[in-house]
Design a protein around this motif. Sequence first.
Motif, PDB file in Angstrom:
ATOM      1  N   PRO A 220     -27.573  -7.620  36.481  1.00  0.00           N
ATOM      2  CA  PRO A 220     -27.665  -8.035  37.887  1.00  0.00           C
ATOM      3  C   PRO A 220     -26.884  -7.063  38.771  1.00  0.00           C
ATOM      4  N   ILE A 221     -27.446  -6.744  39.940  1.00  0.00           N
ATOM      5  CA  ILE A 221     -26.796  -5.795  40.837  1.00  0.00           C
ATOM      6  C   ILE A 221     -25.636  -6.457  41.556  1.00  0.00           C
ATOM      7  N   SER A 222     -24.482  -5.802  41.505  1.00  0.00           N
ATOM      8  CA  SER A 222     -23.293  -6.285  42.198  1.00  0.00           C
ATOM      9  C   SER A 222     -22.487  -5.076  42.648  1.00  0.00           C
ATOM     10  N   SER A 223     -21.464  -5.331  43.422  1.00  0.00           N
ATOM     11  CA  SER A 223     -20.608  -4.229  43.868  1.00  0.00           C
ATOM     12  C   SER A 223     -20.003  -3.493  42.674  1.00  0.00           C
ATOM     13  N   VAL A 224     -19.637  -4.237  41.651  1.00  0.00           N
ATOM     14  CA  VAL A 224     -19.008  -3.630  40.468  1.00  0.00           C
ATOM     15  C   VAL A 224     -20.000  -2.735  39.734  1.00  0.00           C
ATOM     16  N   THR A 225     -21.211  -3.225  39.485  1.00  0.00           N
ATOM     17  CA  THR A 225     -22.183  -2.407  38.745  1.00  0.00           C
ATOM     18  C   THR A 225     -22.584  -1.167  39.538  1.00  0.00           C
ATOM     19  N   VAL A 226     -22.668  -1.297  40.859  1.00  0.00           N
ATOM     20  CA  VAL A 226     -23.003  -0.141  41.698  1.00  0.00           C
ATOM     21  C   VAL A 226     -21.921   0.927  41.592  1.00  0.00           C
ATOM     22  N   ILE A 227     -20.666   0.513  41.707  1.00  0.00           N
ATOM     23  CA  ILE A 227     -19.558   1.468  41.655  1.00  0.00           C
ATOM     24  C   ILE A 227     -19.466   2.136  40.281  1.00  0.00           C
ATOM     25  N   VAL A 228     -19.608   1.334  39.222  1.00  0.00           N
ATOM     26  CA  VAL A 228     -19.519   1.900  37.867  1.00  0.00           C
ATOM     27  C   VAL A 228     -20.680   2.859  37.609  1.00  0.00           C
ATOM     28  N   TYR A 229     -21.893   2.471  38.003  1.00  0.00           N
ATOM     29  CA  TYR A 229     -23.049   3.343  37.791  1.00  0.00           C
ATOM     30  C   TYR A 229     -22.904   4.641  38.579  1.00  0.00           C
ATOM     31  N   ALA A 230     -22.441   4.548  39.821  1.00  0.00           N
ATOM     32  CA  ALA A 230     -22.254   5.747  40.631  1.00  0.00           C
ATOM     33  C   ALA A 230     -21.229   6.678  39.994  1.00  0.00           C
TER      34      ALA A 230
END
Length: 416
Positions: A311-321
């Motif tokens: 699921p997309i969240s602020s945490v997954t976005v930051i880690v993926y980036a």
Amino acid sequence: MTTAPPAPAPSWRTPALVIVCGCLISMLAFGPRSSMGLFIGPLSETRGWGRDVFALAMAIQNILWGAGGPFAGALTDRFGPAPVLAGGGLLYAAGLALMPYATTSVELYLTAGVLIGLGLSGASFGIIIAGFTRLLPPEQRSWSVGIATAAGSMGQFLFAPMGQAFIAGFGWQTALLLLAASMIAVPLLAGVFPGPKGMTASGTPAVTGANIGYIAAVRQAFQHRSYVLLVAGFFVCGFQLAFITTHLPPYLTEAGISASLAAWALALIGLFNVIGSYASGVLAGKVSKRYLLCANYFSRGVATAIFILLPISSVTVIVYAAVMGLLWLSTVPPTSGLVALMFGTRYMGTLYGFAFFSHQVGGFLGVWLGGVLYERTGSYDVVWWLGVALAMFATIVHWPISEKPAPSLAAAEAKA
């Protein structure tokens, strides 16, 4: 009668100064281009266009950036980097400055697509890499390419939030004019590069490889299996980078992520790639370049698969980036290093230009398919998974590359 060796470059053109100015050019050239995805929403809404219109403009930009690469590289091999970088910077600035006045899709294709694409072919890190490889001895080349690539990533880190701030504070039209103004510095910085017969820091000629002519050099390169595999693998890098740069911001905002965090995601990719590119440049001079490339592409595929499954969240976005940032342009030092190893530096601009053209064909398809399939399916899912599959393909094709001079190079030098 023997020909005297070329005279050293003027003392003020020190390797350190050239590297600093080259890195600044790389930062300026990569910055505005990497923030283009921030304009897809406001520009499309203002003009009443679908996302596929902007995507096609970016696709044209990518393909012309790549198509112009071999020609810009050949001009660099002939005349040196300075005039090529200066001309590219002016075209780039013109494209950005005219984008706000594009009221039809054709005008957008000509400004954002043609002018910026051709400008990038002359003002991006491909030309800087060719200049650096002639300036420095072989043991420092991968390092210098890592520095130049890291500088481009710093441009992404700086310009992505800056572009979003410009849009929020002044509107997207003025934001583009401000980005255009920044490119005027490129012709000024380009003047520090030495001419086509550049010298290494030790004062020895930096041009290696027999003088066999451009056509013969290209023909021999494409007859070498390892070069063909390298070119095929670089296609994947372009596909992934162009798709993410353009479509990640709208993908995230539609998932409920703020526009500010979407911009910072691009910035984080740039920031972490400063680390990744520099590390790649250092490692490419010490370990197997093909193994570095295999590890990079495999890691990209795994990271992307995990990102789109969670699921997309602020945490997954930051880690993926952050993860993608470490891998982003880390392919450039080992790829350029392999080209120089296989064929020498005499036609480095031309041969790396053809490899980069493959990269940009991938970029064309990544950004264009992202827009077209989104309009048809209402989702980016197909292109995300295609990127994962291509990452596995790139992992496989880099494995059998031979890390030694091409037989044609040794034979040509023996005859010279």
